[in-house]
Scaffold this motif. Structure first.
Motif, PDB file in Angstrom:
ATOM      1  N   GLY A  15       0.971  -1.433  -0.090  1.00  0.00           N
ATOM      2  CA  GLY A  15       0.150  -0.174  -0.210  1.00  0.00           C
ATOM      3  C   GLY A  15       0.463   0.557  -0.039  1.00  0.00           C
ATOM      4  O   GLY A  15       0.427   2.016   0.893  1.00  0.00           O
ATOM      5  N   VAL A  16       2.007   1.460  -0.962  1.00  0.00           N
ATOM      6  CA  VAL A  16       3.018   2.468  -0.549  1.00  0.00           C
ATOM      7  C   VAL A  16       2.283   3.805  -1.518  1.00  0.00           C
ATOM      8  O   VAL A  16       1.606   3.631  -3.024  1.00  0.00           O
ATOM      9  N   ASN A  17       2.229   4.645  -1.154  1.00  0.00           N
ATOM     10  CA  ASN A  17       1.565   5.875  -2.119  1.00  0.00           C
ATOM     11  C   ASN A  17       3.158   7.179  -1.684  1.00  0.00           C
ATOM     12  O   ASN A  17       3.211   6.540  -0.276  1.00  0.00           O
ATOM     13  N   LYS A  18       3.055   7.517  -2.328  1.00  0.00           N
ATOM     14  CA  LYS A  18       4.269   9.036  -2.266  1.00  0.00           C
ATOM     15  C   LYS A  18       3.120   9.797  -3.533  1.00  0.00           C
ATOM     16  O   LYS A  18       2.981  10.119  -4.714  1.00  0.00           O
ATOM     17  N   ALA A  19       3.912  11.025  -3.239  1.00  0.00           N
ATOM     18  CA  ALA A  19       2.972  12.175  -3.628  1.00  0.00           C
ATOM     19  C   ALA A  19       5.006  13.187  -3.377  1.00  0.00           C
ATOM     20  O   ALA A  19       5.480  13.486  -2.523  1.00  0.00           O
ATOM     21  N   PHE A  20       5.010  14.083  -4.570  1.00  0.00           N
ATOM     22  CA  PHE A  20       5.600  15.465  -4.243  1.00  0.00           C
ATOM     23  C   PHE A  20       5.706  16.670  -4.774  1.00  0.00           C
ATOM     24  O   PHE A  20       5.309  16.950  -5.767  1.00  0.00           O
ATOM     25  N   GLY A  21       4.905  17.308  -3.753  1.00  0.00           N
ATOM     26  CA  GLY A  21       4.098  18.858  -4.047  1.00  0.00           C
ATOM     27  C   GLY A  21       2.000  17.972  -4.315  1.00  0.00           C
ATOM     28  O   GLY A  21       2.394  17.059  -3.446  1.00  0.00           O
ATOM     29  N   ALA A  22       2.013  18.317  -5.386  1.00  0.00           N
ATOM     30  CA  ALA A  22       0.918  18.020  -5.566  1.00  0.00           C
ATOM     31  C   ALA A  22       0.508  16.881  -6.665  1.00  0.00           C
ATOM     32  O   ALA A  22      -0.438  17.041  -6.992  1.00  0.00           O
ATOM     33  N   THR A  23       1.861  16.660  -7.125  1.00  0.00           N
ATOM     34  CA  THR A  23       2.105  15.395  -8.141  1.00  0.00           C
ATOM     35  C   THR A  23       1.954  13.993  -7.346  1.00  0.00           C
ATOM     36  O   THR A  23       2.848  13.912  -6.667  1.00  0.00           O
ATOM     37  N   ARG A  24       0.809  12.988  -6.890  1.00  0.00           N
ATOM     38  CA  ARG A  24       0.812  11.897  -7.301  1.00  0.00           C
ATOM     39  C   ARG A  24       1.771  11.475  -8.321  1.00  0.00           C
ATOM     40  O   ARG A  24       1.113  10.583  -8.789  1.00  0.00           O
ATOM     41  N   VAL A  25       2.889  10.361  -7.409  1.00  0.00           N
ATOM     42  CA  VAL A  25       3.787   9.724  -8.508  1.00  0.00           C
ATOM     43  C   VAL A  25       3.466   7.968  -7.921  1.00  0.00           C
ATOM     44  O   VAL A  25       3.344   7.331  -8.864  1.00  0.00           O
ATOM     45  N   LEU A  26       3.043   7.981  -6.877  1.00  0.00           N
ATOM     46  CA  LEU A  26       3.293   6.156  -6.705  1.00  0.00           C
ATOM     47  C   LEU A  26       1.777   6.114  -5.711  1.00  0.00           C
ATOM     48  O   LEU A  26       1.199   7.013  -4.788  1.00  0.00           O
ATOM     49  N   GLN A  27       0.590   5.545  -6.248  1.00  0.00           N
ATOM     50  CA  GLN A  27      -0.964   4.722  -5.655  1.00  0.00           C
ATOM     51  C   GLN A  27      -1.068   3.686  -5.313  1.00  0.00           C
ATOM     52  O   GLN A  27      -1.056   2.678  -6.145  1.00  0.00           O
ATOM     53  N   GLY A  28      -0.918   2.833  -4.016  1.00  0.00           N
ATOM     54  CA  GLY A  28      -1.271   2.254  -3.785  1.00  0.00           C
ATOM     55  C   GLY A  28      -0.658   0.626  -4.058  1.00  0.00           C
ATOM     56  O   GLY A  28      -0.955   0.054  -4.442  1.00  0.00           O
ATOM     57  N   ILE A  29       1.044   1.373  -4.545  1.00  0.00           N
ATOM     58  CA  ILE A  29       1.992   0.310  -4.557  1.00  0.00           C
ATOM     59  C   ILE A  29       1.857  -1.262  -4.044  1.00  0.00           C
ATOM     60  O   ILE A  29       2.621  -1.049  -2.667  1.00  0.00           O
ATOM     61  N   ASP A  30       2.020  -2.290  -3.862  1.00  0.00           N
ATOM     62  CA  ASP A  30       2.226  -3.640  -3.617  1.00  0.00           C
ATOM     63  C   ASP A  30       2.758  -4.192  -4.321  1.00  0.00           C
ATOM     64  O   ASP A  30       2.430  -5.211  -5.619  1.00  0.00           O
ATOM     65  N   LEU A  31       4.503  -4.754  -3.653  1.00  0.00           N
ATOM     66  CA  LEU A  31       5.043  -5.719  -4.098  1.00  0.00           C
ATOM     67  C   LEU A  31       6.377  -6.055  -3.293  1.00  0.00           C
ATOM     68  O   LEU A  31       6.667  -5.620  -2.735  1.00  0.00           O
ATOM     69  N   ASP A  32       6.767  -7.587  -4.158  1.00  0.00           N
ATOM     70  CA  ASP A  32       7.693  -8.690  -3.947  1.00  0.00           C
ATOM     71  C   ASP A  32       8.265  -8.653  -4.461  1.00  0.00           C
ATOM     72  O   ASP A  32       8.098  -8.970  -5.242  1.00  0.00           O
ATOM     73  N   VAL A  33       9.897  -8.459  -3.364  1.00  0.00           N
ATOM     74  CA  VAL A  33      10.421  -9.883  -4.370  1.00  0.00           C
ATOM     75  C   VAL A  33      11.719 -10.513  -3.427  1.00  0.00           C
ATOM     76  O   VAL A  33      11.769  -9.787  -2.645  1.00  0.00           O
ATOM     77  N   ARG A  34      11.757 -12.041  -4.171  1.00  0.00           N
ATOM     78  CA  ARG A  34      12.032 -13.321  -3.410  1.00  0.00           C
ATOM     79  C   ARG A  34      13.676 -12.656  -3.585  1.00  0.00           C
ATOM     80  O   ARG A  34      13.911 -11.868  -5.417  1.00  0.00           O
ATOM     81  N   SER A  35      13.867 -13.686  -2.755  1.00  0.00           N
ATOM     82  CA  SER A  35      15.698 -13.701  -3.312  1.00  0.00           C
ATOM     83  C   SER A  35      16.516 -14.501  -4.685  1.00  0.00           C
ATOM     84  O   SER A  35      15.451 -15.847  -4.100  1.00  0.00           O
ATOM     85  N   GLY A  36      17.453 -14.034  -4.778  1.00  0.00           N
ATOM     86  CA  GLY A  36      17.551 -14.426  -6.130  1.00  0.00           C
ATOM     87  C   GLY A  36      16.607 -13.756  -7.600  1.00  0.00           C
ATOM     88  O   GLY A  36      16.826 -14.759  -8.367  1.00  0.00           O
TER      89      GLY A  36
END
Length: 250
Positions: A15-36
């Protein structure tokens, strides 16, 4: 392709969100990375892919959501510094010290951050330079190296601290086209060795041949993800099709 661990992820975004000022850059990111795993992020400029990578690497903080890297909660600013030394980062710009030779650029972090003796640091640095095919250039200054060689020194510098995860943010985009291959070949070698890698790139050939999974980002969301064959041969999302048509035709 790597043998990807089926255990719990080494990187997890919830559920990662990120904005720079009024600009929403990321909206509800769900992401996994496995070993290797070799995870490649693709998408148009401004799609959010580099921001995702920088949040995973601890270079940016999310506005909300959880970010776990090697069991460290990066969303807790008091804990975030714990991943230093566990991850390596290679940028578009090489960021080498011009007054230091290739060897000195690699040994600096080992001596300063890892408190290694100069002799031990030199031994580790030479091994790492050899791994990227540059042992014979150890005594050359950056100005005496090609762009591809400088980027390989930057990769050696990141590898020397023996990170568990390597991040590459457009590592080849500042290079002349004929120099791209020597850098992507080093990256492929790391993938064959089982290094966990997250790569932002416009090099579709690298993504198709080397990734275990490709994530296509569009306007701050994950529009589609899957095995390279699925994404490149039979994408499900119309925006993915449009993007690939444009970049592959170009």
């Amino acid at each position: 392709m790597n043998q990807v661990s089926q255990n719990k992820p080494v990187i997890s975004l919830n559920g990662v969100n990120k904005a720079f000022g009024a600009t929403r850059v990321l909206q509800g990111i769900d992401l996994d990375v496995r070993s290797g795993e070799v995870l490649v992020l693709i998408g148009a400029s401004g799609s959010g892919k580099s921001t995702v990578l920088r949040i995973m690497a601890g270079l940016e903080t999310s506005d909300s959501g959880e970010v776990w890297v090697n069991d460290v909660p990066l969303h807790d600013p008091r804990r975030a510094r714990e991943i230093r030394g566990h991850v390596g980062m290679v940028f578009q710009q090489f960021n080498l010290f011009p007054h230091k030779k290739a060897l000195g650029n690699v040994t600096l972090a080992l001596i300063k951050a890892r408190r290694m003796s100069p002799a031990d640091a030199r031994k580790r640095a030479m091994e790492t330079l050899d791994r990227v095919g540059l042992a014979e250039r150890a005594d050359h200054y950056p100005s005496q190296l090609s762009g591809g060689q400088q980027q390989r020194v930057a990769i050696a510098r990141a590898l020397a601290v023996e990170p568990g995860i390597m991040f590459f943010d457009e590592a080849t985009s500042a290079l002349d086209p004929e120099l791209v291959g020597e850098v992507t070949e080093v990256m492929r070698g790391l993938a064959r060795d089982g290094m966990t890698m997250v790569v932002v790139t416009h090099e579709m050939g690298f993504a198709r041949k080397t990734a275990d999974r490709v994530v296509f980002m569009d306007k701050g969301v994950i529009a589609e993800q899957g095995a390279p064959e699925q994404i490149f041969v039979n994408p499900a999302n119309e925006r993915t099709r449009q993007f690939l048509h444009r970049v592959l035709d170009h």
